[in-house]
Design a protein around this motif. Structure first.
Motif, PDB file in Angstrom:
ATOM      1  N   LEU A   1       0.788  -1.224   0.000  1.00  0.00           N
ATOM      2  CA  LEU A   1       0.000   0.000   0.000  1.00  0.00           C
ATOM      3  C   LEU A   1       0.824   1.281   0.000  1.00  0.00           C
ATOM      4  CD1 LEU A   1      -2.810  -0.911   2.591  1.00  0.00           C
ATOM      5  CD2 LEU A   1      -3.078  -0.652   0.118  1.00  0.00           C
ATOM      6  N   LEU A   2       1.924   1.282   0.741  1.00  0.00           N
ATOM      7  CA  LEU A   2       2.634   2.532   0.972  1.00  0.00           C
ATOM      8  C   LEU A   2       3.405   3.025  -0.248  1.00  0.00           C
ATOM      9  CD1 LEU A   2       4.017   1.942   4.576  1.00  0.00           C
ATOM     10  CD2 LEU A   2       2.317   3.651   3.891  1.00  0.00           C
ATOM     11  N   ARG A   3       3.408   4.325  -0.407  1.00  0.00           N
ATOM     12  CA  ARG A   3       4.286   4.957  -1.386  1.00  0.00           C
ATOM     13  C   ARG A   3       5.719   4.903  -0.859  1.00  0.00           C
ATOM     14  NH1 ARG A   3       6.031   9.513   0.973  1.00  0.00           N
ATOM     15  NH2 ARG A   3       4.657  10.647   2.408  1.00  0.00           N
ATOM     16  N   ARG A   4       6.665   5.198  -1.715  1.00  0.00           N
ATOM     17  CA  ARG A   4       8.049   5.274  -1.249  1.00  0.00           C
ATOM     18  C   ARG A   4       8.174   6.414  -0.238  1.00  0.00           C
ATOM     19  NH1 ARG A   4      11.768   4.386  -6.711  1.00  0.00           N
ATOM     20  NH2 ARG A   4      10.991   2.283  -7.194  1.00  0.00           N
ATOM     21  N   GLY A   5       8.772   6.127   0.891  1.00  0.00           N
ATOM     22  CA  GLY A   5       8.873   7.118   1.950  1.00  0.00           C
ATOM     23  C   GLY A   5       7.698   7.098   2.908  1.00  0.00           C
ATOM     24  N   GLY A   6       6.671   6.299   2.584  1.00  0.00           N
ATOM     25  CA  GLY A   6       5.522   6.185   3.473  1.00  0.00           C
ATOM     26  C   GLY A   6       5.903   5.496   4.775  1.00  0.00           C
ATOM     27  N   VAL A   7       5.082   5.696   5.803  1.00  0.00           N
ATOM     28  CA  VAL A   7       5.418   5.184   7.130  1.00  0.00           C
ATOM     29  C   VAL A   7       4.364   4.208   7.631  1.00  0.00           C
ATOM     30  CG1 VAL A   7       6.663   7.291   7.721  1.00  0.00           C
ATOM     31  CG2 VAL A   7       4.245   7.087   8.330  1.00  0.00           C
ATOM     32  N   LEU A   8       4.799   3.355   8.536  1.00  0.00           N
ATOM     33  CA  LEU A   8       3.858   2.454   9.191  1.00  0.00           C
ATOM     34  C   LEU A   8       4.112   2.465  10.690  1.00  0.00           C
ATOM     35  CD1 LEU A   8       5.227  -0.453  10.273  1.00  0.00           C
ATOM     36  CD2 LEU A   8       5.389  -0.869   7.831  1.00  0.00           C
ATOM     37  N   ALA A   9       3.067   2.129  11.450  1.00  0.00           N
ATOM     38  CA  ALA A   9       3.167   1.969  12.897  1.00  0.00           C
ATOM     39  C   ALA A   9       2.272   0.803  13.284  1.00  0.00           C
ATOM     40  CB  ALA A   9       2.728   3.238  13.613  1.00  0.00           C
ATOM     41  N   VAL A  10       2.849  -0.170  14.013  1.00  0.00           N
ATOM     42  CA  VAL A  10       2.120  -1.385  14.356  1.00  0.00           C
ATOM     43  C   VAL A  10       2.346  -1.709  15.828  1.00  0.00           C
ATOM     44  CG1 VAL A  10       1.595  -3.735  13.666  1.00  0.00           C
ATOM     45  CG2 VAL A  10       2.694  -2.205  12.040  1.00  0.00           C
ATOM     46  N   GLU A  11       1.254  -1.905  16.550  1.00  0.00           N
ATOM     47  CA  GLU A  11       1.355  -2.219  17.977  1.00  0.00           C
ATOM     48  C   GLU A  11       1.705  -3.681  18.190  1.00  0.00           C
ATOM     49  OE1 GLU A  11      -1.564  -2.085  21.898  1.00  0.00           O
ATOM     50  OE2 GLU A  11      -1.632  -0.435  20.456  1.00  0.00           O
ATOM     51  N   HIS A  12       2.359  -3.966  19.323  1.00  0.00           N
ATOM     52  CA  HIS A  12       2.706  -5.339  19.683  1.00  0.00           C
ATOM     53  C   HIS A  12       2.721  -5.477  21.203  1.00  0.00           C
ATOM     54  CE1 HIS A  12       6.693  -3.984  20.915  1.00  0.00           C
ATOM     55  NE2 HIS A  12       6.830  -3.379  19.749  1.00  0.00           N
ATOM     56  N   ALA A  13       2.899  -6.686  21.696  1.00  0.00           N
ATOM     57  CA  ALA A  13       2.980  -6.930  23.132  1.00  0.00           C
ATOM     58  C   ALA A  13       4.306  -6.442  23.679  1.00  0.00           C
ATOM     59  CB  ALA A  13       2.809  -8.423  23.412  1.00  0.00           C
ATOM     60  N   ASP A  14       4.340  -6.133  24.971  1.00  0.00           N
ATOM     61  CA  ASP A  14       5.581  -5.607  25.542  1.00  0.00           C
ATOM     62  C   ASP A  14       6.719  -6.618  25.528  1.00  0.00           C
ATOM     63  OD1 ASP A  14       4.583  -7.265  27.483  1.00  0.00           O
ATOM     64  OD2 ASP A  14       4.277  -5.707  28.987  1.00  0.00           O
ATOM     65  N   ALA A  15       6.379  -7.899  25.389  1.00  0.00           N
ATOM     66  CA  ALA A  15       7.416  -8.927  25.303  1.00  0.00           C
ATOM     67  C   ALA A  15       7.956  -9.102  23.888  1.00  0.00           C
ATOM     68  CB  ALA A  15       6.867 -10.260  25.807  1.00  0.00           C
ATOM     69  N   GLN A  16       7.425  -8.340  22.922  1.00  0.00           N
ATOM     70  CA  GLN A  16       7.819  -8.497  21.515  1.00  0.00           C
ATOM     71  C   GLN A  16       8.660  -7.315  21.021  1.00  0.00           C
ATOM     72  OE1 GLN A  16       3.816  -8.901  20.042  1.00  0.00           O
ATOM     73  NE2 GLN A  16       3.831 -11.133  20.176  1.00  0.00           N
ATOM     74  N   GLY A  17       9.362  -6.666  21.939  1.00  0.00           N
ATOM     75  CA  GLY A  17      10.166  -5.507  21.580  1.00  0.00           C
ATOM     76  C   GLY A  17      11.292  -5.800  20.614  1.00  0.00           C
ATOM     77  N   GLU A  18      11.690  -7.063  20.515  1.00  0.00           N
ATOM     78  CA  GLU A  18      12.720  -7.459  19.555  1.00  0.00           C
ATOM     79  C   GLU A  18      12.130  -8.265  18.405  1.00  0.00           C
ATOM     80  OE1 GLU A  18      15.907  -9.449  21.506  1.00  0.00           O
ATOM     81  OE2 GLU A  18      16.453  -7.721  22.764  1.00  0.00           O
ATOM     82  N   SER A  19      11.206  -9.161  18.712  1.00  0.00           N
ATOM     83  CA  SER A  19      10.674 -10.043  17.669  1.00  0.00           C
ATOM     84  C   SER A  19       9.780  -9.300  16.681  1.00  0.00           C
ATOM     85  CB  SER A  19       9.898 -11.201  18.302  1.00  0.00           C
ATOM     86  OG  SER A  19       8.825 -10.721  19.108  1.00  0.00           O
ATOM     87  N   ALA A  20       9.023  -8.301  17.142  1.00  0.00           N
ATOM     88  CA  ALA A  20       8.149  -7.558  16.226  1.00  0.00           C
ATOM     89  C   ALA A  20       8.953  -6.707  15.235  1.00  0.00           C
ATOM     90  CB  ALA A  20       7.166  -6.693  17.013  1.00  0.00           C
ATOM     91  N   PRO A  21       9.924  -5.911  15.671  1.00  0.00           N
ATOM     92  CA  PRO A  21      10.735  -5.171  14.696  1.00  0.00           C
ATOM     93  C   PRO A  21      11.461  -6.086  13.713  1.00  0.00           C
ATOM     94  CG  PRO A  21      11.034  -4.250  16.887  1.00  0.00           C
ATOM     95  CD  PRO A  21      10.252  -5.523  17.057  1.00  0.00           C
ATOM     96  N   ALA A  22      11.798  -7.299  14.154  1.00  0.00           N
ATOM     97  CA  ALA A  22      12.502  -8.232  13.272  1.00  0.00           C
ATOM     98  C   ALA A  22      11.665  -8.595  12.050  1.00  0.00           C
ATOM     99  CB  ALA A  22      12.890  -9.488  14.043  1.00  0.00           C
ATOM    100  N   VAL A  23      10.342  -8.527  12.169  1.00  0.00           N
ATOM    101  CA  VAL A  23       9.462  -8.821  11.027  1.00  0.00           C
ATOM    102  C   VAL A  23       9.710  -7.834   9.895  1.00  0.00           C
ATOM    103  CG1 VAL A  23       7.043  -8.912  10.291  1.00  0.00           C
ATOM    104  CG2 VAL A  23       7.709  -9.884  12.504  1.00  0.00           C
ATOM    105  N   PHE A  24      10.141  -6.626  10.234  1.00  0.00           N
ATOM    106  CA  PHE A  24      10.315  -5.563   9.237  1.00  0.00           C
ATOM    107  C   PHE A  24      11.782  -5.309   8.887  1.00  0.00           C
ATOM    108  CE2 PHE A  24       6.486  -4.936  11.695  1.00  0.00           C
ATOM    109  CZ  PHE A  24       5.528  -4.700  10.721  1.00  0.00           C
ATOM    110  N   ALA A  25      12.673  -6.057   9.479  1.00  0.00           N
ATOM    111  CA  ALA A  25      14.095  -5.750   9.352  1.00  0.00           C
ATOM    112  C   ALA A  25      14.647  -5.967   7.947  1.00  0.00           C
ATOM    113  CB  ALA A  25      14.897  -6.597  10.345  1.00  0.00           C
ATOM    114  N   GLU A  26      14.087  -6.909   7.188  1.00  0.00           N
ATOM    115  CA  GLU A  26      14.705  -7.314   5.925  1.00  0.00           C
ATOM    116  C   GLU A  26      14.610  -6.247   4.843  1.00  0.00           C
ATOM    117  OE1 GLU A  26      14.357 -10.855   2.551  1.00  0.00           O
ATOM    118  OE2 GLU A  26      13.567 -11.185   4.583  1.00  0.00           O
TER     119      GLU A  26
END
Length: 279
Positions: free
Chosen positions: A231-256
Motif C-alpha cells: 500500500l505505501l508509497r516510497r517514503g511512506g510510514v507504518l506503525a504497528v502495535e505489539h505486546a511488551d514482550a515483543q520488543g525485539e521479535s516484532a521489529p525483526a518482522v520488518f528488518a529485511e
C-alpha cells in the motif's frame, strides 16, 4: 446521614467489592462508575446526591465490574485521545497504550495537504476517528474482519468520511497500492499458549479475532508487513502495535526490507509499537 456521607459509604462498599474481585484499580473504577450514574464529574462525586434508582444501578454496575466485565462495557464508552467511542460486547476496547502510537502517526501526516491513511484491524474505529478528528484534511480508509466489531466501527465512524470496509486486510484496498502515506494497525498479537496470562477483561470479553495470533503472536504482524509494503508509497510510514514482550521479535518482522525500523515505548515506558519507512 448527609448526602456526602451517603456517596462516600457507597464508594467504600464498592471498593471492597472490587478489591475482592481482583480489579486492579478499585477506587478509580468505583468513582468513575458513580460519576457515570450520577452525571457529575469524578472530582465532585463524593459530594453527589444519590437517588435510590441511581444507588441500585451503581451497585449492579459494581457487581458486573467485580465479575471483571470491562469498565467500558458497563459505561458503553471509551475515551481515546480527544474523542469518545462507543464500545460493548463484540469489540476490542481501545487501550491508552494505543494512543501513543496514534499520536505518532498523526505527527507524521498532519503537515501533508491531503494525506492518505489506512488503518488495518480497525476494531471500534478509535484510531481512524482520532486521525480524522486531529487531521481533518486526511483521507482515511479502514478495514475490519470481525462482523461484531464492524457494527461498533460503523456506529463510531458514521458521518466522518472514513472509508470503512469489512474484510480480510490481506487483500484490502488494492486501488490504493503505492499511494498511501501511512499505515497504522493494532493487530492481534497474543501467542496462543499465553491464555492464562491474559487479564479476564480481555480474555473473556474481547473478541478472539482481536487477541490471538499464532504460536509466537506474530502471524497477523507478518500480514501487516506484506499489506503495508503493497500500500505505501516510497517514503511512506507504518506503525504497528505489539505486546511488551515483543520488543525485539516484532521489529525483526520488518528488518529485511524496511528502513528506519525502530521500536517505541508506551506511556509506561514498555516496548509497544514498531515504526518503519518504506524505502
Amino acid at each position: 446521614m448527609s448526602v456526602r456521607s451517603q456517596a462516600e459509604r457507597l464508594l467504600e462498599q464498592a471498593v471492597e467489592t472490587l478489591q475482592a474481585g481482583g480489579v486492579a484499580s478499585p477506587e478509580v473504577d468505583a468513582e468513575l462508575l458513580l460519576s457515570h450514574v450520577c452525571g457529575v464529574p469524578r472530582a465532585m462525586v463524593r459530594r453527589a446526591p444519590v437517588q435510590e434508582m441511581q444507588r441500585r444501578t451503581f451497585l449492579e454496575m459494581i457487581d458486573a465490574r467485580a465479575r471483571r466485565v470491562p469498565l467500558q462495557h458497563i459505561t458503553g464508552t471509551a475515551a481515546f485521545r480527544y474523542v469518545d467511542v462507543e464500545v460493548g460486547p463484540g469489540v476490542f476496547v481501545p487501550r491508552p497504550e494505543t494512543e501513543v502510537m496514534t499520536g505518532w502517526v498523526i505527527e507524521q501526516v498532519q503537515h501533508l495537504e491531503a494525506p492518505v491513511v489506512v488503518e488495518l484491524c480497525a476494531g471500534s474505529g478509535a484510531i481512524s476517528l482520532s486521525i480524522v478528528h486531529e487531521v481533518p484534511q486526511a483521507r482515511v480508509h479502514a478495514v475490519e474482519l470481525d462482523e461484531g466489531a464492524m457494527e461498533w466501527a460503523f456506529r463510531n465512524l458514521a458521518g466522518t468520511g472514513v472509508d470503512l470496509r469489512q474484510g480480510d486486510m490481506a487483500g484490502a484496498f488494492p486501488e490504493l497500492d503505492g499511494a498511501v502515506d501511512a499505515v497504522v494497525a493494532n493487530p492481534p498479537y497474543i501467542p496462543l499458549d499465553a491464555w492464562e496470562s491474559v487479564a479476564p477483561e480481555a480474555r473473556d470479553h474481547d473478541p478472539a479475532l482481536a487477541l490471538w495470533s499464532g504460536l509466537d503472536g506474530l502471524d497477523a504482524m507478518r500480514v501487516v508487513e506484506e499489506v503495508s509494503w503493497r500500500l505505501l508509497r516510497r517514503g511512506g510510514v507504518l506503525a504497528v502495535e505489539h505486546a511488551d514482550a515483543q520488543g525485539e521479535s516484532a521489529p525483526a518482522v520488518f528488518a529485511e526490507r524496511w528502513s528506519g525500523v525502530r521500536d517505541r515505548t508506551d506511556l509506561a515506558g514498555r516496548p509497544r509499537f514498531v515504526t518503519a519507512h518504506r524505502p
